[in-house]
Design a protein around this motif. Structure first.
Motif, PDB file in Angstrom:
ATOM      1  N   VAL A 134      36.306  81.746  10.951  1.00  0.00           N
ATOM      2  CA  VAL A 134      37.037  82.756  11.711  1.00  0.00           C
ATOM      3  C   VAL A 134      36.317  84.092  11.576  1.00  0.00           C
ATOM      4  CG1 VAL A 134      39.211  84.031  11.906  1.00  0.00           C
ATOM      5  CG2 VAL A 134      39.232  81.560  11.500  1.00  0.00           C
ATOM      6  N   PHE A 135      36.094  84.756  12.724  1.00  0.00           N
ATOM      7  CA  PHE A 135      35.452  86.058  12.753  1.00  0.00           C
ATOM      8  C   PHE A 135      36.263  86.939  13.698  1.00  0.00           C
ATOM      9  CE2 PHE A 135      31.982  88.916  14.400  1.00  0.00           C
ATOM     10  CZ  PHE A 135      31.819  89.626  13.215  1.00  0.00           C
ATOM     11  N   GLY A 136      37.101  87.806  13.132  1.00  0.00           N
ATOM     12  CA  GLY A 136      37.968  88.650  13.943  1.00  0.00           C
ATOM     13  C   GLY A 136      38.987  87.823  14.706  1.00  0.00           C
ATOM     14  N   ASP A 137      39.034  88.014  16.028  1.00  0.00           N
ATOM     15  CA  ASP A 137      39.976  87.280  16.871  1.00  0.00           C
ATOM     16  C   ASP A 137      39.440  85.917  17.293  1.00  0.00           C
ATOM     17  OD1 ASP A 137      41.516  89.516  16.670  1.00  0.00           O
ATOM     18  OD2 ASP A 137      41.203  90.205  18.732  1.00  0.00           O
ATOM     19  N   TYR A 138      38.274  85.534  16.802  1.00  0.00           N
ATOM     20  CA  TYR A 138      37.626  84.320  17.274  1.00  0.00           C
ATOM     21  C   TYR A 138      37.471  83.295  16.155  1.00  0.00           C
ATOM     22  CZ  TYR A 138      36.427  87.097  21.380  1.00  0.00           C
ATOM     23  OH  TYR A 138      36.493  87.886  22.494  1.00  0.00           O
ATOM     24  N   ALA A 139      37.524  82.031  16.555  1.00  0.00           N
ATOM     25  CA  ALA A 139      37.262  80.923  15.642  1.00  0.00           C
ATOM     26  C   ALA A 139      36.120  80.093  16.210  1.00  0.00           C
ATOM     27  CB  ALA A 139      38.504  80.057  15.478  1.00  0.00           C
ATOM     28  N   VAL A 140      35.203  79.682  15.339  1.00  0.00           N
ATOM     29  CA  VAL A 140      34.130  78.765  15.712  1.00  0.00           C
ATOM     30  C   VAL A 140      34.450  77.418  15.076  1.00  0.00           C
ATOM     31  CG1 VAL A 140      31.651  78.320  15.667  1.00  0.00           C
ATOM     32  CG2 VAL A 140      32.490  80.672  15.807  1.00  0.00           C
ATOM     33  N   VAL A 141      34.524  76.383  15.891  1.00  0.00           N
ATOM     34  CA  VAL A 141      34.992  75.076  15.436  1.00  0.00           C
ATOM     35  C   VAL A 141      33.960  74.012  15.795  1.00  0.00           C
ATOM     36  CG1 VAL A 141      36.904  73.427  15.484  1.00  0.00           C
ATOM     37  CG2 VAL A 141      37.347  75.857  15.920  1.00  0.00           C
ATOM     38  N   SER A 142      33.608  73.168  14.823  1.00  0.00           N
ATOM     39  CA  SER A 142      32.710  72.037  15.087  1.00  0.00           C
ATOM     40  C   SER A 142      33.521  70.746  15.047  1.00  0.00           C
ATOM     41  CB  SER A 142      31.582  71.982  14.049  1.00  0.00           C
ATOM     42  OG  SER A 142      32.099  71.726  12.755  1.00  0.00           O
ATOM     43  N   CYS A 143      33.327  69.898  16.057  1.00  0.00           N
ATOM     44  CA  CYS A 143      34.070  68.640  16.176  1.00  0.00           C
ATOM     45  C   CYS A 143      33.102  67.512  16.516  1.00  0.00           C
ATOM     46  CB  CYS A 143      35.146  68.730  17.253  1.00  0.00           C
ATOM     47  SG  CYS A 143      36.321  70.083  17.036  1.00  0.00           S
ATOM     48  N   ASP A 144      33.388  66.307  15.986  1.00  0.00           N
ATOM     49  CA  ASP A 144      32.487  65.183  16.210  1.00  0.00           C
ATOM     50  C   ASP A 144      33.252  63.862  16.090  1.00  0.00           C
ATOM     51  OD1 ASP A 144      30.317  63.567  16.530  1.00  0.00           O
ATOM     52  OD2 ASP A 144      29.427  63.964  14.578  1.00  0.00           O
ATOM     53  N   PRO A 145      33.243  63.021  17.146  1.00  0.00           N
ATOM     54  CA  PRO A 145      33.919  61.716  17.068  1.00  0.00           C
ATOM     55  C   PRO A 145      33.201  60.714  16.186  1.00  0.00           C
ATOM     56  CG  PRO A 145      32.740  61.916  19.141  1.00  0.00           C
ATOM     57  CD  PRO A 145      32.646  63.258  18.468  1.00  0.00           C
ATOM     58  N   TYR A 146      32.032  61.084  15.670  1.00  0.00           N
ATOM     59  CA  TYR A 146      31.221  60.188  14.845  1.00  0.00           C
ATOM     60  C   TYR A 146      32.006  59.630  13.669  1.00  0.00           C
ATOM     61  CZ  TYR A 146      27.414  58.926  11.604  1.00  0.00           C
ATOM     62  OH  TYR A 146      26.589  58.280  10.737  1.00  0.00           O
ATOM     63  N   ARG A 147      32.809  60.460  13.029  1.00  0.00           N
ATOM     64  CA  ARG A 147      33.518  60.026  11.829  1.00  0.00           C
ATOM     65  C   ARG A 147      34.436  58.845  12.108  1.00  0.00           C
ATOM     66  NH1 ARG A 147      31.602  62.041   6.933  1.00  0.00           N
ATOM     67  NH2 ARG A 147      31.078  64.223   7.166  1.00  0.00           N
ATOM     68  N   ARG A 148      35.089  58.850  13.256  1.00  0.00           N
ATOM     69  CA  ARG A 148      36.030  57.791  13.562  1.00  0.00           C
ATOM     70  C   ARG A 148      35.380  56.583  14.224  1.00  0.00           C
ATOM     71  NH1 ARG A 148      41.724  60.264  15.914  1.00  0.00           N
ATOM     72  NH2 ARG A 148      42.879  60.125  13.960  1.00  0.00           N
ATOM     73  N   GLN A 149      34.285  56.816  14.933  1.00  0.00           N
ATOM     74  CA  GLN A 149      33.734  55.745  15.749  1.00  0.00           C
ATOM     75  C   GLN A 149      32.453  55.143  15.183  1.00  0.00           C
ATOM     76  OE1 GLN A 149      33.470  56.875  19.885  1.00  0.00           O
ATOM     77  NE2 GLN A 149      35.308  58.125  19.775  1.00  0.00           N
TER      78      GLN A 149
END
Length: 441
Positions: free
Chosen positions: A63-78
Motif C-alpha cells: 500500500v502506497f497512499g491511496d493505492y494498493a499494488v497487488v500480485s495475483c497468480d492462478p499457478y498456486r491452485r492449478q
C-alpha cells in the motif's frame, strides 16, 4: 566398541544438536490459538472483502497512499503438486488499485512476458536521485514510482516497471536475470532505484527441491543481489544461504529474512551513502554496491512464516504464517479453506507479549502480537500477505478471492488477557498503543 564409553560424548553431541534444533523451529505441535479477541478476527463490521472478481489467488499486496499494488497468480491452485508446473496455466497479473475510491483496478503490462508468475511486489518512490532505503520517505506521496516484481516463472526474473498514478501510464524498464542472482525469485527488497535483494526459494511450496529443502533443513535456497545502474549491464551476487526464505524486508538498519522452517533472521545491512562520487566508487568497489553482513539475531516464530512487511505506522515488522504442516498440505492438495494468522514483531529485550499464541515459546522469545487470526479460514482463507498502513489492515490470500481491508490496525484496541499465576510480579505497560507485560528484575 561403538556402544562403549567412547560413544557417550558422541551421543551427547547429537542430543545437544537435536535439542538446539528443536528450540529454533516453530513449536507447531504445542502451539496455541490466540485468545478470542474480536479486534484481531474477521468481523463484518471490522473487515470486508473487496473486488473478488478481479483479485484471485493473490500472493502479495503493498500500500502506497491511496493505492494498493497487488500480485495475483492462478499457478498456486492449478499447478501440478509433484512437478510444480502445469502446462497451460494462465499467467498471473499485477494490479494498481485506488482502494479509497474503489475504482477499477489497472492491470499492468509487464513487457509482453508470456510466462508471468508474480509473487512479491515492492513500491519504490522515484523522488530524489540516488536515494537509499534508509533515507526514502514513504509518507510523502510521489506520483511516479518504480515497481519491483518477483517473477517466479521457469525463467525467473525481477521485472521492473515505472508507473505514474495520475495518468495510469506504465513503462517496462528491465527484466533482470542473472545466473548468480535470479535462481527462483519469490520476494524482492529494493534498496535503491537500481539495487534489489531477492529471495530464491527453489519453488517452495510447489517445487520438489523446495519441499526437500524444508524437510531436510539444508539451506539450499539463496538471497540474491542485483545491480542494474545503467539499465543494461546487470551485475549480481549470491549474498547468503537461507532455508526456504519466504519473505524479506528492511527496518531500522537491518534486513530481515523469513525462513519457513525456522523463523525470522535479522542481518546487518550496509547502505552506501548517496553522496558518493563516481571517483570514490571507482576507488573502493565495496562502497559501490550493497554489503551483506553476517546475521546477528534470530527471532523464533510460533508458526511457519510466509511473508514479511514493515509497518511504518506500527513501527514494527509484520509477518503472515501458516499454522501447521497439515494445514499447508491440505491447502496444496486443493482444500478451499486454510487457516490464517498474522503477527507483529515487538523487538525489545525486556518485553514479553501478552498473547496466548506465544505461550509455546520460551519467555524471552515471546515477541509476537497477533494482528489477525482465522482458525479455519472460514472468513478469509490462507492469508499470504498483510500490510498495516493508514490505520487499516490490508490482506490477500492464495486460496481466497478479493482484498481484505479491516478498519483497524489490530493493535490499538487489544486488551491484555488475564495473566497466568507467576512467581514474579508482573505489571502492564503500554508502548505505542501496544499492551504488553514486563518482568520486574
Amino acid at each position: 566398541m561403538m556402544f562403549g564409553p567412547a560413544a557417550i560424548p558422541m551421543l551427547w553431541f547429537i542430543a545437544k544438536m537435536l535439542w538446539g534444533e528443536y528450540h529454533k523451529r516453530p513449536p507447531l505441535w504445542v502451539s496455541y490459538a490466540p485468545d478470542a479477541l474480536p479486534e484481531v478476527s474477521f468481523l463484518p463490521n471490522v473487515c470486508g472483502i473487496h473486488r473478488p472478481e478481479t483479485f484471485q489467488n493473490c500472493e502479495d499486496i503493498r500500500v502506497f497512499g491511496d493505492y494498493a499494488v497487488v500480485s495475483c497468480d492462478p499457478y498456486r491452485r492449478q499447478s501440478n503438486l509433484l512437478t510444480g508446473y502445469k502446462p497451460g496455466t494462465p499467467s498471473g497479473s499485477v494490479y494498481v488499485w485506488n482502494w479509497v475510491e474503489d475504482s477499477e483496478p489497472v492491470r499492468l503490462d509487464v513487457g509482453g512476458a508470456t510466462d508471468f508468475r508474480p509473487q512479491g511486489v515492492r513500491v519504490w518512490p522515484l523522488g530524489e536521485p540516488g536515494q537509499k532505503i534508509d533515507t526514502v520517505d514513504y509518507s510523502v506521496f510521489v506520483d511516479t514510482v518504480r515497481l519491483f516484481i518477483a517473477n517466479n516463472s521457469k525463467n525467473g526474473s525481477v521485472e521492473v516497471l515505472d508507473y505514474t498514478f495520475s495518468t495510469g501510464a506504465s513503462e517496462h524498464v528491465a527484466s533482470l536475470r542473472h545466473k548468480d542472482g535470479t535462481i527462483d525469485p519469490a520476494h524482492v527488497l529494493p534498496v535503491s532505484s537500481s539495487e534489489v535483494f531477492l529471495t530464491n526459494t527453489l519453488g517452495y511450496p510447489g517445487g520438489v527441491l523446495g519441499r526437500l529443502e524444508l524437510l531436510s533443513a539444508t539451506p539450499l535456497a539463496t538471497i540474491g543481489y542485483l545491480n542494474f545502474t545503467d539499465m543494461t549491464n546487470i551485475t549480481a551476487k549470491n549474498v547468503g544461504a537461507v532455508t526456504t526464505p519466504t519473505g524479506i524486508d528492511y527496518a531500522n538498519g537491518k534486513m530481515y529474512v523469513a525462513s519457513a522452517l525456522y523463523g525470522v533472521h535479522a542481518y546487518e545491512l550496509y547502505v552506501p551513502p548517496a553522496t558518493l562520487t563516481a571517483e570514490e566508487i571507482a576507488a573502493n568497489s565495496s562502497l559501490g554496491r550493497m554489503r551483506f553482513l553476517p546475521g546477528e539475531k534470530f527471532h523464533r516464530m510460533p508458526y511457519l512464516p510466509t511473508t514479511l512487511s514493515y509497518s511504518r505506522e506500527l513501527g514494527g515488522l509484520v509477518t503472515t504464517a501458516m499454522t501447521g504442516y497439515v494445514a499447508e498440505a491440505k491447502a496444496l492438495f486443493g482444500k478451499p479453506q486454510a487457516p490464517s494468522w498474522a503477527g507483529l514483531l515487538v523487538e525489545s529485550d525486556n518485553l514479553v507479549v501478552a498473547d496466548s499464541v506465544t505461550a509455546a515459546l520460551k519467555t524471552d522469545e515471546r515477541k509476537w502480537q497477533t494482528l489477525f487470526y482465522d482458525a479455519d479460514g472460514a472468513s478469509f482463507s490462507g492469508l499470504s500477505s498483510l500490510v498495516v498502513e493508514n490505520g487499516k489492515r490490508f490482506g490477500v490470500g492464495r486460496y481466497q478471492d478479493g482484498v481484505m481491508i479491516c478498519n483497524s490496525n489490530g493493535i490499538e484496541e487489544v486488551e491484555l488477557p488475564p495473566a497466568p499465576p507467576a512467581a514474579k510480579t508482573k505489571k502492564a505497560v503500554e508502548i505505542d498503543g501496544m499492551f504488553l507485560t514486563k518482568d520486574e528484575l
